[in-house]
Design a protein around this motif. Structure first.
Motif, short mmCIF file in Angstrom:
data_model
loop_
_atom_site.label_atom_id
_atom_site.label_comp_id
_atom_site.label_asym_id
_atom_site.label_seq_id
_atom_site.Cartn_x
_atom_site.Cartn_y
_atom_site.Cartn_z
N TRP A 9 -21.69 19.16 -59.68
CA TRP A 9 -22.59 17.50 -58.95
C TRP A 9 -23.11 18.22 -57.49
CZ3 TRP A 9 -24.04 14.05 -62.39
CH2 TRP A 9 -23.48 14.48 -63.84
N ASP A 10 -24.00 18.04 -57.06
CA ASP A 10 -24.96 18.03 -55.75
C ASP A 10 -24.93 16.85 -54.63
OD1 ASP A 10 -26.65 18.25 -53.46
OD2 ASP A 10 -27.95 19.55 -54.53
N LYS A 11 -23.90 17.15 -54.01
CA LYS A 11 -22.99 16.21 -52.90
C LYS A 11 -24.86 15.11 -52.66
CE LYS A 11 -18.92 17.74 -52.37
NZ LYS A 11 -18.17 17.21 -50.60
N SER A 12 -25.39 15.66 -52.56
CA SER A 12 -27.15 14.74 -51.80
C SER A 12 -27.71 14.94 -52.15
CB SER A 12 -27.66 16.31 -50.83
OG SER A 12 -28.30 17.57 -52.07
N ALA A 13 -28.23 14.86 -53.70
CA ALA A 13 -28.62 14.93 -54.54
C ALA A 13 -28.02 13.33 -55.46
CB ALA A 13 -29.36 16.25 -55.68
N HIS A 14 -29.19 12.46 -56.12
CA HIS A 14 -28.82 11.66 -56.59
C HIS A 14 -28.85 12.22 -58.63
CE1 HIS A 14 -26.99 8.85 -53.75
NE2 HIS A 14 -28.28 9.13 -52.93
N ARG A 15 -28.31 12.20 -59.29
CA ARG A 15 -28.92 12.48 -60.81
C ARG A 15 -28.00 12.83 -61.79
NH1 ARG A 15 -30.24 19.05 -60.19
NH2 ARG A 15 -30.31 18.85 -62.02
N ASP A 16 -29.17 12.94 -62.61
CA ASP A 16 -27.97 11.70 -63.34
C ASP A 16 -27.07 13.86 -64.29
OD1 ASP A 16 -28.44 9.53 -63.21
OD2 ASP A 16 -30.54 9.46 -65.00
N THR A 17 -27.29 14.54 -63.67
CA THR A 17 -26.58 16.02 -64.69
C THR A 17 -26.07 16.45 -64.13
OG1 THR A 17 -29.34 16.91 -64.32
CG2 THR A 17 -28.73 15.72 -66.64
N PRO A 18 -25.48 17.45 -63.86
CA PRO A 18 -24.63 18.56 -63.34
C PRO A 18 -25.93 19.92 -63.37
CG PRO A 18 -23.40 18.45 -65.24
CD PRO A 18 -24.40 17.26 -65.62
N ILE A 19 -25.38 20.46 -62.14
CA ILE A 19 -26.90 21.26 -61.58
C ILE A 19 -25.83 22.56 -62.72
CG2 ILE A 19 -27.38 20.59 -59.60
CD1 ILE A 19 -25.75 22.53 -58.95
N TRP A 20 -24.33 22.69 -63.29
CA TRP A 20 -24.14 23.27 -63.55
C TRP A 20 -22.50 23.22 -64.70
CZ3 TRP A 20 -18.38 25.52 -62.82
CH2 TRP A 20 -18.43 26.33 -63.72
N GLU A 21 -22.30 23.79 -65.61
CA GLU A 21 -21.51 23.10 -66.72
C GLU A 21 -20.69 24.66 -66.96
OE1 GLU A 21 -22.31 19.14 -68.68
OE2 GLU A 21 -23.61 20.95 -68.96
N HIS A 22 -19.21 24.46 -67.45
CA HIS A 22 -18.24 25.83 -67.58
C HIS A 22 -17.04 25.10 -68.37
CE1 HIS A 22 -17.60 29.71 -68.49
NE2 HIS A 22 -16.05 29.50 -67.74
N SER A 23 -16.85 25.39 -69.57
CA SER A 23 -16.45 24.96 -70.39
C SER A 23 -14.55 26.30 -70.38
CB SER A 23 -16.20 24.76 -72.23
OG SER A 23 -16.53 25.80 -73.11
#
Length: 63
Positions: A9-23
């Protein structure tokens, strides 16, 4: 071993979704963080890890 989901998650942006995901599979959550951060850095070398918050959640695995 367990299945973990890692997200960045970008610390500076207030977003509802992560910028990257991985399992990934790891023996514990600490290992999942290490592997996840390394994978993020490999896939997105232009980004600074310090600018992101990483979250790890555990998923169940059936035998």
């Amino acid at each position: 071993m367990g299945l973990f989901y890692i997200s960045a998650w970008d610390k500076s942006a207030h977003r509802d979704t992560p910028i990257w995901e991985h399992s990934l599979s790891a023996k514990d959550i600490d290992e999942a963080y290490r592997i996840g951060k390394a994978q993020f850095q490999t896939e997105r070398p232009e980004l600074d890890l310090r600018q992101f918050r990483f979250e790890a959640t555990w998923g169940s695995v059936e035998k």
